[in-house]
Design a protein around this motif. Sequence first.
Motif, PDB file in Angstrom:
ATOM      1  N   SER A  80       0.835  -1.206   0.000  1.00  0.00           N
ATOM      2  CA  SER A  80       0.000   0.000   0.000  1.00  0.00           C
ATOM      3  C   SER A  80       0.869   1.255   0.000  1.00  0.00           C
ATOM      4  O   SER A  80       0.597   2.219  -0.730  1.00  0.00           O
ATOM      5  N   LEU A  81       1.939   1.238   0.793  1.00  0.00           N
ATOM      6  CA  LEU A  81       2.830   2.395   0.855  1.00  0.00           C
ATOM      7  C   LEU A  81       3.721   2.492  -0.377  1.00  0.00           C
ATOM      8  O   LEU A  81       4.060   3.597  -0.825  1.00  0.00           O
ATOM      9  N   ALA A  82       4.105   1.366  -0.957  1.00  0.00           N
ATOM     10  CA  ALA A  82       4.912   1.400  -2.186  1.00  0.00           C
ATOM     11  C   ALA A  82       4.111   2.026  -3.321  1.00  0.00           C
ATOM     12  O   ALA A  82       4.658   2.770  -4.149  1.00  0.00           O
ATOM     13  N   LEU A  83       2.825   1.728  -3.378  1.00  0.00           N
ATOM     14  CA  LEU A  83       1.958   2.352  -4.383  1.00  0.00           C
ATOM     15  C   LEU A  83       1.956   3.863  -4.219  1.00  0.00           C
ATOM     16  O   LEU A  83       2.063   4.621  -5.192  1.00  0.00           O
ATOM     17  N   LYS A  84       1.840   4.305  -2.970  1.00  0.00           N
ATOM     18  CA  LYS A  84       1.865   5.753  -2.698  1.00  0.00           C
ATOM     19  C   LYS A  84       3.224   6.337  -3.063  1.00  0.00           C
ATOM     20  O   LYS A  84       3.309   7.449  -3.594  1.00  0.00           O
ATOM     21  N   ALA A  85       4.282   5.584  -2.781  1.00  0.00           N
ATOM     22  CA  ALA A  85       5.629   6.074  -3.058  1.00  0.00           C
ATOM     23  C   ALA A  85       5.890   6.208  -4.552  1.00  0.00           C
ATOM     24  O   ALA A  85       6.783   6.942  -4.963  1.00  0.00           O
ATOM     25  N   ALA A  86       5.096   5.504  -5.372  1.00  0.00           N
ATOM     26  CA  ALA A  86       5.237   5.598  -6.823  1.00  0.00           C
ATOM     27  C   ALA A  86       4.270   6.618  -7.418  1.00  0.00           C
ATOM     28  O   ALA A  86       4.166   6.713  -8.646  1.00  0.00           O
ATOM     29  N   GLY A  87       3.575   7.348  -6.547  1.00  0.00           N
ATOM     30  CA  GLY A  87       2.661   8.377  -7.033  1.00  0.00           C
ATOM     31  C   GLY A  87       1.362   7.837  -7.582  1.00  0.00           C
ATOM     32  O   GLY A  87       0.612   8.554  -8.256  1.00  0.00           O
ATOM     33  N   ASN A 107      -2.488   6.775  -7.591  1.00  0.00           N
ATOM     34  CA  ASN A 107      -3.662   7.297  -6.903  1.00  0.00           C
ATOM     35  C   ASN A 107      -4.296   6.196  -6.059  1.00  0.00           C
ATOM     36  O   ASN A 107      -5.046   5.361  -6.553  1.00  0.00           O
ATOM     37  N   VAL A 108      -3.962   6.163  -4.770  1.00  0.00           N
ATOM     38  CA  VAL A 108      -4.504   5.192  -3.827  1.00  0.00           C
ATOM     39  C   VAL A 108      -5.541   5.908  -2.966  1.00  0.00           C
ATOM     40  O   VAL A 108      -5.220   6.877  -2.279  1.00  0.00           O
ATOM     41  N   HIS A 109      -6.775   5.431  -3.010  1.00  0.00           N
ATOM     42  CA  HIS A 109      -7.859   6.135  -2.328  1.00  0.00           C
ATOM     43  C   HIS A 109      -7.748   6.044  -0.807  1.00  0.00           C
ATOM     44  O   HIS A 109      -8.113   6.978  -0.100  1.00  0.00           O
ATOM     45  N   LYS A 110      -7.274   4.893  -0.299  1.00  0.00           N
ATOM     46  CA  LYS A 110      -7.093   4.732   1.144  1.00  0.00           C
ATOM     47  C   LYS A 110      -5.941   3.764   1.383  1.00  0.00           C
ATOM     48  O   LYS A 110      -5.711   2.858   0.579  1.00  0.00           O
ATOM     49  N   LEU A 111      -5.243   3.947   2.488  1.00  0.00           N
ATOM     50  CA  LEU A 111      -4.202   2.996   2.871  1.00  0.00           C
ATOM     51  C   LEU A 111      -4.838   1.710   3.388  1.00  0.00           C
ATOM     52  O   LEU A 111      -5.896   1.725   4.026  1.00  0.00           O
TER      53      LEU A 111
END
Length: 745
Positions: free
Chosen positions: A476-483, A485-489
């Motif tokens: 979940s955090l790697a997705l965020k780190a790649a920019g 669009n993650v709606h929720k952790l």
Amino acid sequence: MEYKIEVNNQTEIYDIGKVAKQAAGSVMLKIKNTVILAAISRDDKQVDENFVPLTVQYIEKTYASGKFPGGFMKRETKPSDFETLTSRIIDRSLRPLFPDGYAYPTQLTVFVLSCDPEVDLQVAALNAASAAIYVSDIPVNKSVSGVRIGRIDGELVVNPTNTELSNSTLDLYVAGTKEELLMIEMKANASMDNNTLPMMTIDPMIDPTLSENMLPVQKINEATEEEILEAIDKAQEAISAAAHAYEEAFSPIKKEDAVLEYKQDLMDDSIAIYIDEFYKEEVKDAIAKMAKSERASELKTIIKKIMTDDTAIKEEWSEEVVKNVMNDYKRKIVRKMIIEDGVRADGRTLTEVRPISIETNILPSVHGSCLFTRGQTQALVSITLGGDKDGQMYELLTKKGNQVDNFMVNYNFPGFSVGEATPLRSPGRRELGHGNLARRALEPTLDVDRVQTIRLVSEILESNGSSSQATICGGSLALKAAGVNVHKLVAGIAMGVVFEDDKHAILTDIMGLEDHDGDMDFKVAGTRDGITALQMDIKLGGISRDTLKEALYQAKEGRNHILSIMEKADEEIKVNNSILPKLELFSIDPSKIVDVIGQAGKTIREIIEKFEVSIDLDRDKGEVKIAGDNKEKVEAAKEHIVGIVNQPSRGRDSRGRDNRRGGSHRDSKPVPKFVQDEVVDGVVKRIVDFGAFVELPGGIDGLLHVSKIADHRVERVSDYLEIEQAVKVKILKQNGNKIELALVK
């Protein structure tokens, strides 16, 4: 002989004794046009070890749906991920039914011979496999049933069709007998609000017919703990009804149980007393060390020490017996600490989560990465982003043509993660199962209509329980780190339950030792608002609903604790935009596509060369897709195309050439004014997924949204409207040249 059973919203026809008659047991199951053969065979010689040597192979024959095998070899070869995961589901559901001490090599083969695209193959395969075992001479005297529960339009549905399941917000698969549940898998399905436009389809800056209140809203559809319990209750009722029906139908033809020998537990009370008298403290120290590793090397050292004692030599104790007694003694100590003292082997309380540390983007050349460490479990999760052509192609019997998977989760478990010197191998069922669980947990938080292909890879660098849940948190955090669009952790946590007499203890964030010595384990992943994925391997016969409810809510507390730590790490993420590829998808008026292409393709070639991007155009839908390795250049190319589109239109022929002298701009027309709720005549000029554009008096187009066409949900606009159709529409709202309409019946 055929047996027709009406149960759980489907008709099941079992043909027994017709085919594969030399197997220990076989059935042919027909549901609609799906036909599945299940056959089980058993060797007469036991293996040396004391375990159930069961092998399950679920195989889909491509001829079942009139297909040729894909690839160079035109015959079935390596099983697909779906086949492997289905084999794993059948194994986990049936293995607990075999009697203690059963050690005869047993092969369960399930063939899909004919496929109906609306039939759930996993439900049918398990029911056929269970029937084959039940009618065989293998001493299994309980029938297992599998059911799938969906939630469609807010109502729970037992065994929905595949089409119905695609519209369900819940996907819950449950297997069990008439008395108890054996296995549960659940995932949430994201959806779009019916009253909004599809995500990332239209850019309001480009299409002026859109208004600000029509922005997309995605629903993750997490399930609350109470909703999960309600669905499990529904499944339990359905399974009990099915299992009763199967046993009633098949009992008269069940073969007599074979006379078999069973391996006995190699136990010796005198050895247990000896260990308790002379090695109790050493065993406790070993257990404390095992709390930091999944390996049992410390116990092996003690066993070797015992074998050199004079007593062991004089009594001629077998090392195998000492090993079994030691494992049982260790198990009792671990469980006693938990039940009586409320303390675990590593000193934690029952609800305590191990220390967590998080680092993001530690790999400079990777699109996104996260090192997630919880206690002695560590996952390095990396993300690779690509375009739609980078997706994994695969085939499903229930669907025509090739499918493309644009979200992949690969889980790897090298031997060094548990200190073992084992060579690297291809991923097995465990690795595929853990990766699939992580995918189910994370996918609902991604854009439904995303245009990126995403590959997430989890390398387990250290393991002491819950590595699949570390993959979810790190993913979940790697997705965020790649920019992305993650709606929720999303956070995942593994729970355990220990029962002793009338007492029980629920454990949060179990380690390998507790997973091995506990009575039940389940994995729960979700957001702060609910559960997105669930996996349980359980026996609920002696477990009350209140205990299960207690476990789910304790898992929620642990999940929220982890999410709090993840949210802090999220705030510190620095996305490396300089290495991220960029993909833009937007729509323009299809009539402007010729302006983007230019005469003989000159304009689009100039854009591609200038901005170093690739561009795909859809003339019918007006879709423009821009992809490139440099985010700034992709965005600049988009702005350039927007500039072309916003220029006054020039008259062009079908080949994109200016067909008016001098190429002069046509005169702009004043925007007509309409009165709210006024009913006017119009003509349908363009049909899109989210509605239709209707030409109104004065030559201006208005948007007839899909939600305003009928008083119920419209799946396909083309079923209600067609191009050049005359319609009456009501003016709902006008803001300049943005006009919203409703169809007048």
